[in-house]
Design a protein around this motif. Sequence first.
Motif, PDB file in Angstrom:
ATOM      1  N   ALA A 102       0.823  -1.208   0.000  1.00 40.35           N
ATOM      2  CA  ALA A 102       0.000   0.000   0.000  1.00 40.35           C
ATOM      3  C   ALA A 102       0.861   1.265   0.000  1.00 40.35           C
ATOM      4  O   ALA A 102       0.581   2.238  -0.713  1.00 40.35           O
ATOM      5  CB  ALA A 102      -0.936  -0.005   1.214  1.00 40.35           C
ATOM      6  N   ILE A 103       1.926   1.259   0.801  1.00 41.81           N
ATOM      7  CA  ILE A 103       2.804   2.436   0.871  1.00 41.81           C
ATOM      8  C   ILE A 103       3.523   2.638  -0.458  1.00 41.81           C
ATOM      9  O   ILE A 103       3.667   3.779  -0.940  1.00 41.81           O
ATOM     10  CB  ILE A 103       3.801   2.289   2.031  1.00 41.81           C
ATOM     11  CG1 ILE A 103       3.050   2.367   3.369  1.00 41.81           C
ATOM     12  CG2 ILE A 103       4.872   3.377   1.961  1.00 41.81           C
ATOM     13  CD1 ILE A 103       3.914   2.113   4.580  1.00 41.81           C
ATOM     14  N   TRP A 105       2.400   1.825  -3.323  1.00 40.51           N
ATOM     15  CA  TRP A 105       1.380   2.317  -4.270  1.00 40.51           C
ATOM     16  C   TRP A 105       1.133   3.816  -4.090  1.00 40.51           C
ATOM     17  O   TRP A 105       0.938   4.547  -5.061  1.00 40.51           O
ATOM     18  CB  TRP A 105       0.090   1.543  -4.061  1.00 40.51           C
ATOM     19  CG  TRP A 105      -1.017   1.967  -4.985  1.00 40.51           C
ATOM     20  CD1 TRP A 105      -1.195   1.602  -6.287  1.00 40.51           C
ATOM     21  CD2 TRP A 105      -2.099   2.858  -4.672  1.00 40.51           C
ATOM     22  NE1 TRP A 105      -2.319   2.210  -6.799  1.00 40.51           N
ATOM     23  CE2 TRP A 105      -2.896   2.984  -5.841  1.00 40.51           C
ATOM     24  CE3 TRP A 105      -2.464   3.555  -3.524  1.00 40.51           C
ATOM     25  CZ2 TRP A 105      -4.028   3.786  -5.874  1.00 40.51           C
ATOM     26  CZ3 TRP A 105      -3.596   4.349  -3.565  1.00 40.51           C
ATOM     27  CH2 TRP A 105      -4.374   4.461  -4.734  1.00 40.51           C
ATOM     28  N   ILE A 106       1.154   4.282  -2.845  1.00 38.49           N
ATOM     29  CA  ILE A 106       0.906   5.703  -2.564  1.00 38.49           C
ATOM     30  C   ILE A 106       2.100   6.571  -2.936  1.00 38.49           C
ATOM     31  O   ILE A 106       1.941   7.739  -3.315  1.00 38.49           O
ATOM     32  CB  ILE A 106       0.562   5.892  -1.063  1.00 38.49           C
ATOM     33  CG1 ILE A 106      -0.835   5.331  -0.770  1.00 38.49           C
ATOM     34  CG2 ILE A 106       0.626   7.355  -0.650  1.00 38.49           C
ATOM     35  CD1 ILE A 106      -1.209   5.374   0.699  1.00 38.49           C
ATOM     36  N   LYS A 109       2.360   9.368  -5.573  1.00 39.04           N
ATOM     37  CA  LYS A 109       1.403  10.470  -5.449  1.00 39.04           C
ATOM     38  C   LYS A 109       1.729  11.406  -4.299  1.00 39.04           C
ATOM     39  O   LYS A 109       1.015  12.383  -4.083  1.00 39.04           O
ATOM     40  CB  LYS A 109      -0.009   9.896  -5.257  1.00 39.04           C
ATOM     41  CG  LYS A 109      -0.422   8.908  -6.340  1.00 39.04           C
ATOM     42  CD  LYS A 109      -1.755   8.267  -6.016  1.00 39.04           C
ATOM     43  CE  LYS A 109      -2.122   7.202  -7.045  1.00 39.04           C
ATOM     44  NZ  LYS A 109      -3.413   6.551  -6.759  1.00 39.04           N
ATOM     45  N   LEU A 110       2.794  11.123  -3.557  1.00 42.33           N
ATOM     46  CA  LEU A 110       3.111  11.908  -2.361  1.00 42.33           C
ATOM     47  C   LEU A 110       3.572  13.317  -2.716  1.00 42.33           C
ATOM     48  O   LEU A 110       4.433  13.508  -3.573  1.00 42.33           O
ATOM     49  CB  LEU A 110       4.214  11.213  -1.567  1.00 42.33           C
ATOM     50  CG  LEU A 110       3.804  10.188  -0.522  1.00 42.33           C
ATOM     51  CD1 LEU A 110       5.041   9.574   0.099  1.00 42.33           C
ATOM     52  CD2 LEU A 110       2.933  10.819   0.546  1.00 42.33           C
ATOM     53  N   TRP A 115       3.583  13.420   5.542  1.00 42.95           N
ATOM     54  CA  TRP A 115       3.134  12.089   5.137  1.00 42.95           C
ATOM     55  C   TRP A 115       4.316  11.240   4.660  1.00 42.95           C
ATOM     56  O   TRP A 115       4.371  10.036   4.937  1.00 42.95           O
ATOM     57  CB  TRP A 115       2.093  12.195   4.026  1.00 42.95           C
ATOM     58  CG  TRP A 115       0.700  12.371   4.522  1.00 42.95           C
ATOM     59  CD1 TRP A 115       0.069  13.543   4.807  1.00 42.95           C
ATOM     60  CD2 TRP A 115      -0.253  11.330   4.792  1.00 42.95           C
ATOM     61  NE1 TRP A 115      -1.215  13.301   5.242  1.00 42.95           N
ATOM     62  CE2 TRP A 115      -1.443  11.963   5.239  1.00 42.95           C
ATOM     63  CE3 TRP A 115      -0.210   9.944   4.694  1.00 42.95           C
ATOM     64  CZ2 TRP A 115      -2.583  11.245   5.593  1.00 42.95           C
ATOM     65  CZ3 TRP A 115      -1.346   9.218   5.040  1.00 42.95           C
ATOM     66  CH2 TRP A 115      -2.519   9.865   5.486  1.00 42.95           C
ATOM     67  N   ASP A 185      -3.684  16.094   3.290  1.00 45.06           N
ATOM     68  CA  ASP A 185      -3.723  14.790   2.660  1.00 45.06           C
ATOM     69  C   ASP A 185      -2.349  14.456   2.091  1.00 45.06           C
ATOM     70  O   ASP A 185      -1.501  15.334   1.922  1.00 45.06           O
ATOM     71  CB  ASP A 185      -4.772  14.776   1.540  1.00 45.06           C
ATOM     72  CG  ASP A 185      -5.365  13.393   1.331  1.00 45.06           C
ATOM     73  OD1 ASP A 185      -4.756  12.425   1.836  1.00 45.06           O
ATOM     74  OD2 ASP A 185      -6.412  13.282   0.673  1.00 45.06           O
ATOM     75  N   TYR A 186      -2.127  13.173   1.780  1.00 41.66           N
ATOM     76  CA  TYR A 186      -0.808  12.732   1.319  1.00 41.66           C
ATOM     77  C   TYR A 186      -0.421  13.344  -0.020  1.00 41.66           C
ATOM     78  O   TYR A 186       0.766  13.486  -0.331  1.00 41.66           O
ATOM     79  CB  TYR A 186      -0.753  11.203   1.238  1.00 41.66           C
ATOM     80  CG  TYR A 186      -1.656  10.601   0.194  1.00 41.66           C
ATOM     81  CD1 TYR A 186      -1.233  10.423  -1.115  1.00 41.66           C
ATOM     82  CD2 TYR A 186      -2.952  10.193   0.522  1.00 41.66           C
ATOM     83  CE1 TYR A 186      -2.054   9.871  -2.068  1.00 41.66           C
ATOM     84  CE2 TYR A 186      -3.788   9.637  -0.425  1.00 41.66           C
ATOM     85  CZ  TYR A 186      -3.339   9.474  -1.715  1.00 41.66           C
ATOM     86  OH  TYR A 186      -4.163   8.924  -2.656  1.00 41.66           O
ATOM     87  N   ASP A 187      -1.411  13.741  -0.840  1.00 40.19           N
ATOM     88  CA  ASP A 187      -1.091  14.309  -2.143  1.00 40.19           C
ATOM     89  C   ASP A 187      -0.994  15.827  -2.118  1.00 40.19           C
ATOM     90  O   ASP A 187      -0.966  16.482  -3.154  1.00 40.19           O
ATOM     91  CB  ASP A 187      -2.122  13.867  -3.186  1.00 40.19           C
ATOM     92  CG  ASP A 187      -3.539  14.322  -2.835  1.00 40.19           C
ATOM     93  OD1 ASP A 187      -3.718  14.985  -1.796  1.00 40.19           O
ATOM     94  OD2 ASP A 187      -4.462  13.990  -3.597  1.00 40.19           O
TER      95      ASP A 187
END
Length: 197
Positions: A102-103, A105-106, A109-110, A115, A185-187
Amino acid sequence: MDNGPVSTERGDDRGTETDPAAPAPEPPARRGVLLLSAAVVVFALDLVTKIIATATLEGEAPIRLLGGAVYLQLVRNPGAAFSMATGMTWLLTLVAAGVVVAIIWIMPKLRSVGWAIGLGLVLAGALGNLTDRMFRAPGPFQGHVVDFVSVFAPNGDFFPVFNVADSGITVGGVLIVIMAMMGRDYDGRSTRKQDNS
């Protein structure tokens, strides 16, 4: 009559208005590097301290430090962080692997520093304990995690015995919660602004 070009700046493609006072989010590649850097440092620290702990604390009585604030002793933990969920090693292995995926995958987009650091710490902790579960006794995907820090009392009497990976998961999780409470948010988007729009 042509009055010149008309500004249509409305923020990103989600329709939220741009806040001129807000700093522009950094490119995601930089945040990915920050995440990986934090993960590598903490993972290496976890690995080295576990090697030292298994080499020096095996079969030894707890070592008292800082006037009893910290005790060093070797504990083989079949459970999750802080000795929870004992007896579910195979399931915890799958959960840790899912967290890592999951990390990753994110990561592309960071755009948030907080985050990136928080996820890097969680990634390091998940990988550190996952490594133990995969390669330590009693066998693959059932290995026991090496814990060696007990605070305020030996044998985890005051608080469960833990390691650097557990600390990374905890600190990273707290940082992520703080960012969420701040509406970040992370993005790089402000979720608080969207809620009020």
